[in-house]
Enzyme design. Structure first.
Site, PDB file in Angstrom:
ATOM      1  CE  LYS A   1      -6.104   9.236  15.237  1.00  0.00           C
ATOM      2  NZ  LYS A   1      -6.481   7.850  15.013  1.00  0.00           N
TER       3      LYS A   1
ATOM      4  NE  ARG B   1      -0.044   8.903  12.538  1.00  0.00           N
ATOM      5  CZ  ARG B   1      -0.471   8.508  11.492  1.00  0.00           C
ATOM      6  NH1 ARG B   1      -0.234   7.422  10.935  1.00  0.00           N
ATOM      7  NH2 ARG B   1      -1.791   9.252  11.174  1.00  0.00           N
TER       8      ARG B   1
ATOM      9  NE  ARG C   1     -11.305   5.123   7.235  1.00  0.00           N
ATOM     10  CZ  ARG C   1     -10.130   5.497   8.262  1.00  0.00           C
ATOM     11  NH1 ARG C   1     -10.497   6.344   8.973  1.00  0.00           N
ATOM     12  NH2 ARG C   1      -9.129   4.715   7.981  1.00  0.00           N
TER      13      ARG C   1
ATOM     14  NE  ARG D   1      -8.838   6.609   4.042  1.00  0.00           N
ATOM     15  CZ  ARG D   1      -8.920   7.131   5.044  1.00  0.00           C
ATOM     16  NH1 ARG D   1     -10.115   7.980   5.452  1.00  0.00           N
ATOM     17  NH2 ARG D   1      -7.956   6.974   5.987  1.00  0.00           N
TER      18      ARG D   1
ATOM     19  NE  ARG E   1      -4.014   2.738   8.828  1.00  0.00           N
ATOM     20  CZ  ARG E   1      -5.220   3.282   8.693  1.00  0.00           C
ATOM     21  NH1 ARG E   1      -6.035   2.734   7.890  1.00  0.00           N
ATOM     22  NH2 ARG E   1      -5.411   4.278   9.274  1.00  0.00           N
TER      23      ARG E   1
END
Length: 197
Positions: free
Chosen positions: A13, A88, A127, A133, A144
């Protein structure tokens, strides 16, 4: 032109939001970036948001709407927006629609980035390694993705029911995915000229 970009964590996204918004001259409003900025700035709101983000849970609607509403209004005063990571949930979408219709800021198109579960996990773990992160641990990633399935995936039917949804296979080269989204946006109409205040 106002676009909502929907997809699970790791679907691209953020990357597609930047690419498409840049090419169409839209304001890219990335909810994740806005939340991380609040946390990094150490604001009171950021402290509240951090507790949810660390668990991989959804941030409550009232906090989200307080952060994003000014950005949407500013974008609509220009060429429009590309929302990435908002709404969301269906309740968020309903509240956003009520507000947006009052302000002349309703979405013209909702694009769902479709990626297989296994690919999402691989992307998010990569990632976490490359970007450091801290919120992308294996446990948080699975939470998630589970939260997305429960709370966010119903948006597919919500936007389909409104005649706004388009599905895009996002398990392909970046350029192909971007081209598909732009083609879909252009089929809905070109971005509106900037509005005078």
């Amino acid at each position: 032109m106002n676009i909502v970009l929907i997809g699970p964590p790791g679907s691209g996204k953020g990357t597609q939001g930047e690419r498409v918004a840049s090419q169409l001259g839209l304001d890219h409003i990335a909810m994740g970036d806005l939340l991380r900025a609040e946390i990094a700035e150490g604001t009171e709101l950021g402290g509240e948001v951090a507790e949810y983000v660390e668990r991989g849970d959804l941030v409550p609607d009232e906090l989200i709407l307080g952060i994003i509403t000014p950005r949407i209004l500013a974008a609509v005063a220009g060429n429009g927006y590309l929302l990435d990571g908002f709404p969301r949930s269906v309740p968020q979408a309903r509240e956003a629609r009520r507000f947006a219709e009052e302000m002349g800021a309703a979405a013209d198109l909702a694009v769902y980035l479709d990626v297989p579960h296994g690919v999402l996990v691989e992307r998010l773990l990569e990632r976490a390694r490359t970007e450091g992160r801290a919120d992308d641990t294996p446990e948080v990633i699975e939470n998630r993705l589970a939260v997305f399935e429960e709370a966010t995936r119903p948006l597919v039917d919500y936007y389909r029911g409104r005649g706004l949804l388009e599905m895009v296979d996002a398990d392909r080269p970046l350029e192909d995915v971007t081209a598909d989204i732009i083609r879909l946006a252009e089929a809905r109409g070109t971005p509106a000229p900037p509005r005078s205040r």
